[in-house]
Design a protein around this motif. Structure first.
Motif: not given
Lengths: 802, 250
Positions: A429, A710, A716, B93-94, B99, B105-107, B109-110, B118-119, B121-123, B164
């Protein structure tokens, strides 16, 4: 308005630090360069005025030939000294012989060299007339006795009573009988000095008894230098002149500074220019972002009644203020740069006289003026953009940038990101977000990368041009050199081989032929040039000169061979008569006997050795090219040649391949220096990237906070910012290489023929290294902004009510 | 009071005990939370209400592990937040918390789908396709998944944010004024979606709001004033909430 500007500057002081740093480094380099060349000049000036302090007049022959080390003068008659001494108002007159002499140390190693002159001379009494004074021991009284300057003796581990060799360039065995100081110092800069009796010096250096280089004269009480010159001139024959001591000192100084210091200064100023160019890109970029961030502020100013001109003026004034502060700091930084350059020069093995640091108003005024000028110029475009902001923008929400840049530029940045992702450099990501962020404002990405493009572009241009020059040179040397071995004079800067070396090598049974390349200068039809003195038949055997007309092999004593370029320039062809003035003051008319195409080894003019040696004051060879007898191997031949060379200063005996490669040696050394200096330009470019990333991080703090909330770890977030740095830096490095190759291609097309570059050679490995280093350095530049981004408190970033 | 006794039982999805939060120090110190003990029951929709400056957002931030308490305890499930490092908090949190914020609330670029995932994917994980479909379907985002936030309406953006928040099947979802930037109709729809996530999917939701109409969608409303809990209502109507607020405001 001034208060708005000043308080704005203060509020944004940290942000502006990045901009200031680029100006600071640029001006520091400029100031350092000026300080260094000023110091060099001041030191030479002091040395030459010391050398001539006791000399009121110098009697010498009128210069016949200019060389790259100053004018060559024919010897004059020693008996003039007695006539001058008898004149009224003359306190003393001493004949002086001066030439080349390499001192060998206790261990047989050459002392000094690689730049500073290696002087052999006659010992002069009184000391005031030469500048050299006995510090220990006594003056030479018999052949085989010598006085050395104390510095050279120490460097060579020699003491009074020791025996050693001085090569003039034939090896001469000497016993050290005295040590001399120059104006109280160990020597004249880093030059070495070996003094013989006048008789021996005449034999070794001046081509025989009764001939001297010049006569130095001291005035009696109450006689001015001008008056002395007038009195002395009255008794001089034609072709001999008298000048004041002051004028002689000035000329000596001009020879050295005009040659060495000017070249040195120009090279460094070019680098300072490049650094400032890169800095200008960096400044323009930072100011653009600052202006973009202040869109609402500018709009507010416009809404409350500021004119476009006022808004524009505010940004320009801001740039000027940054430029002024940074340039003043840069002058201080120049002191450090000058010291660093001194260390760099010393590390490179050169040792020009660089005591202390010379400061003048110019070394402050010029960098400050240039620094402010560059900053203001770089600020013009951002200022125009700020002035274009419509007042109504003040009411709108600030925008953190397009989500995705459009157009070909955006596609290019995205493509680059995809490429890096495929290469495994942008993972997960963070990698995806880094690519997306870099492509958000492709224009900004390009502006950020522009400084790196400029820096890498110059590096590439120089690398490609040098590689092409090297390839072209090596190709030609390789094609022309048909010999098996080469003996080369030691060190650069006028080292020499004894002319007898070639004869002795030629007598070896293992050797088929040996051609010596004699060094000299002559004036051909009014224009001084270096000449090569060589035996036509031996030369033709080892070198294929690509003769287009006539024959080098059958060159007669009253003929000469010239390069095609020179022949074209002067309209000469085989049979043309060329008036030649030699260094010994004689003149002759030679005819062109051959015209050749390859001038890389022998230069533009070849004169038969029999002729050139007769007219040289001190015959010197720079190389001996050897062909081996049939059936003799390279190793065996080298061993045989070394039996001769060992006793004659032990110069390098190179194989054909080594000799060819060595022709590009000075180029490699110069390139090394260039890279060190250009690294500075790259550092400035990288600081620009760091600066942009910091600003982008600030703009996107809410997004960063959201990411953290989030579930993005600090690592990261760091990886994301570093990834963006990687994309931008790769864009800069790749763009720079492309621009540099294009510029090199254009340059070679434009001037290649004249500079001897015939092929465009792309050193792929080197360019790949440039790109990889540039890209990695970009990631390095992102480390600090990344750390700052990761430290952001997620809550504050979201802007949640606290 | 339905606030539980110490220690928080596993019945609560999240809880605070004697939570104190002081902003600043010396004379300027402000006690944003002044001894709050509260538990948010599993599978319940809880609203936190109070006038601005009452500490309701601070309570939510501390309970969610976005901010740390000056003293007292905050726990999600049986995990004491004070004992966690930044890295552990991030992972918590993830994996366990969703939240929904008022804005940003949103990025940008995505795409919507990427924002939802996203949460996970970050994991380094992918969403379970069946669950993704269920969430996207429930939030009526099916035809919007490839759009970027700039191409979505405010209501759609908030629905993406809710999706999300639900995608990782968190133990608890915290929503901070999720309808604050929406018009009444769109806001009502979003609250209905949140309520149905609780009702149909068994999700636990805690929402901070100052809007009585919004609070009326909750199973339970906790009132905060000056950093203390001053009362609560179960299954209220908007009028109940308004009444209570008026009395509080005094």
């Amino acid at each position: 308005m001034r208060r708005v500007i000043l308080s704005g500057l203060w509020a944004r002081r940290r942000r502006l630090l990045g901009t200031s740093l680029a100006v600071f480094l640029g001006t520091a380099f400029l100031a350092g360069t000026l300080m260094l060349s000023g110091t060099l000049r001041a030191n030479f000036e002091r040395l030459f005025s010391d050398a001539n302090a006791g000399t009121d007049a110098v009697v010498r022959s009128v210069a016949s030939v200019e060389t790259d080390r100053g004018p060559a003068r024919a010897p004059i008659d020693e008996s003039l000294a007695a006539r001058i001494r008898a004149l009224d108002g003359v306190a003393a007159a001493a004949p002086l012989v001066e030439g080349y002499g390499q001192v060998r140390g206790r261990d047989g190693e050459a002392v000094g060299g690689n730049g500073p002159p290696r002087i052999a001379a006659s010992w002069v009494e009184p000391a005031a007339l030469s500048g050299y004074e006995l510090a220990a021991g006594r003056a030479p009284r018999a052949p085989g006795e010598a006085v050395l300057n104390r510095g050279a003796a120490e460097a060579g581990g020699l003491r009074i009573g020791d025996e050693t060799v001085v090569e003039t360039p034939e090896p001469v065995r000497v016993r050290v009988v005295g040590l001399a100081t120059f104006a109280g110092e160990d020597g004249f800069g880093e030059s070495t000095y070996a003094a013989f009796t006048l008789d021996e010096a005449q034999r070794l250096l001046a081509g025989g008894a009764g001939r001297v280089s010049e006569i130095r004269v001291a005035a009696g009480p109450g006689v001015s230098q001008e008056e002395l010159v007038a009195r002395v001139a009255a008794v001089l024959p034609g072709g001999v002149e008298a000048v004041t001591g002051a004028q002689a000192a000035d000329e000596d100084l001009a020879d050295v500074t005009g040659d060495f210091v000017d070249a040195f200064e120009i090279v460094l100023l070019v680098f300072a220019g490049i650094v400032l160019l890169v800095a200008a890109f960096s400044i323009a970029n930072t100011l653009s972002i600052v202006v973009a961030q202040r869109t609402r502020e500018s709009a507010l100013l416009r809404a409350v009644g500021a004119s476009r001109g006022q808004v524009r003026g505010a940004v320009v004034a801001e740039a000027g203020a940054i430029g002024l502060v940074a340039s003043l700091a840069g002058v201080a930084g120049g002191l450090a740069i000058a010291s660093a350059l001194k260390a760099l020069i010393a590390a490179a093995g050169a040792s020009p006289p660089l005591d202390g640091l010379a400061l003048s108003p110019a070394v402050v005024a010029i960098p400050v003026a240039v620094g402010v000028g560059v900053t203001v110029l770089a600020g013009l475009a951002p200022a125009r953009r700020a002035a274009r902001v419509a007042p109504v923008t003040a009411m709108r929400e600030a925008d953190a940038g397009e989500p995705a840049g459009r157009g070909p530029l955006g596609a290019a940045v995205r493509g680059l990101g995809a490429l890096l992702a495929r290469a495994g450099a942008l993972r997960g990501v963070p990698g995806t977000l880094a690519r997306a962020n870099a492509a958000r404002s492709p224009r900004r990405a390009l502006r950020t990368a522009s400084a790196l493009i400029a820096g890498v572009g110059v590096v590439t241009l120089i690398t490609v041009f040098a590689a092409s020059l090297k390839t072209s040179t090596l190709d030609r040397v390789e094609a022309s050199f048909g010999g098996d071995l080469a003996v080369s004079a030691p060190g650069f800067g006028g080292g020499a081989l004894p002319p007898s070396l070639a004869e002795r090598v030629a007598r070896l049974p293992e050797v088929d032929g040996a051609a010596a390349l004699g060094t000299g200068s002559a004036r051909l039809g009014g224009d001084s040039r270096p000449i090569t003195g060589a035996d036509p038949r031996s030369l033709a055997r080892v070198l294929d000169l690509d003769v287009t007309a006539g024959s080098v092999e059958r060159l007669a004593g009253e003929e000469l061979a010239v390069s095609r370029d020179l022949a074209q320039e002067r309209g000469w062809r085989v049979g043309s008569a060329v008036p030649v003035a030699f260094a010994d003051g004689t003149r002759a008319e030679l005819r062109v006997g051959a015209v050749y195409g390859r001038d890389d080894v022998v230069g533009d003019v070849v004169i038969p050795r029999a002729t050139s040696a007769r007219h040289a004051v001190q015959p010197l060879d720079r190389a001996v090219l050897v062909t081996l007898a049939p059936g003799v191997g390279e190793a065996q031949g080298r061993r045989a040649v070394q039996t001769v060379t060992r006793a004659m200063g032990d110069p390098d005996v190179q194989t054909r391949a080594e000799y060819v490669e060595a022709q590009a040696g000075p180029l490699d050394v110069a390139l090394g220096m260039v890279y060190v200096l250009l690294a500075l330009a790259i550092v400035i470019a990288l600081m620009g990237i760091a600066n942009t990333l910091s600003l982008a991080t600030h703009e996107r703090r809410r997004e960063l906070g959201l990411l953290r909330a989030v579930g993005a770890t600090r690592e990261q977030v760091r990886a994301m910012v570093r990834g963006e740095g990687l994309v931008v830096a790769t864009l800069g490095a790749l763009g720079g290489v492309v621009a540099g190759v294009a510029a090199a291609g254009a340059l070679i097309l434009a001037v290649g023929d004249g500079a001897g570059v015939t092929t465009l050679s792309l050193p792929g490995a080197r360019l790949a290294i440039v790109v990889v280093v540039g890209a990695l350095a970009g990631t390095l530049a992102a480390v600090r902004p990344a750390r700052r981004a990761a430290r952001l408190d997620p809550l504050r970033a979201i802007g949640g009510a606290v | 009071m339905t606030t539980t006794t110490l220690p928080p039982t596993t019945a609560a999805a999240a809880a605070t005990t004697d939570a104190v939060k002081v902003h600043g120090d010396g004379d300027g110190a402000v006690r944003a939370l002044d001894g709050v003990t509260v538990a948010f029951d599993r599978g319940a929709f809880t609203a936190i209400m109070g006038p601005s400056g009452s500490g309701k957002s601070t309570l939510m931030h501390c309970a969610a592990g976005l901010d740390t308490l000056t003293s007292g305890r905050a726990a999600i499930g049986d995990v004491d937040l004070a004992a966690l490092s930044d890295r552990e908090l991030t992972r918590l949190r993830r994996e366990r918390v969703g939240f929904v914020f008022q804005a940003f609330n949103l990025l940008p670029t995505l795409t919507a789908a990427e924002n939802v995932a996203l949460p996970l994917a970050l994991a380094g994980r992918r969403p379970d396709p069946a669950w993704m479909d269920a969430v996207v379907g429930a939030l009526r985002l099916g035809d919007r998944l490839d759009h970027r936030p700039a191409e979505l309406s405010g209501g759609q953006q908030q629905r993406v944010a809710v999706a999300r928040a639900l995608i990782a099947r968190p133990q608890i979802v915290f929503a901070d004024e999720p309808t604050g930037n929406l018009d009444r109709r769109t806001g009502g729809e979003l609250l209905e979606l949140l309520a149905s996530a609780v009702r149909d999917l068994g999700q636990t939701v805690v929402m901070v709001t100052h809007d009585p109409v919004a609070a009326a969608h909750a199973d339970r409303v906790v009132f905060l004033a000056d950093g203390r809990i001053v009362g609560e209502v179960g299954h209220p109507s908007a009028d109940d909430v308004l009444d209570r607020l008026k009395r509080l405001g005094g």
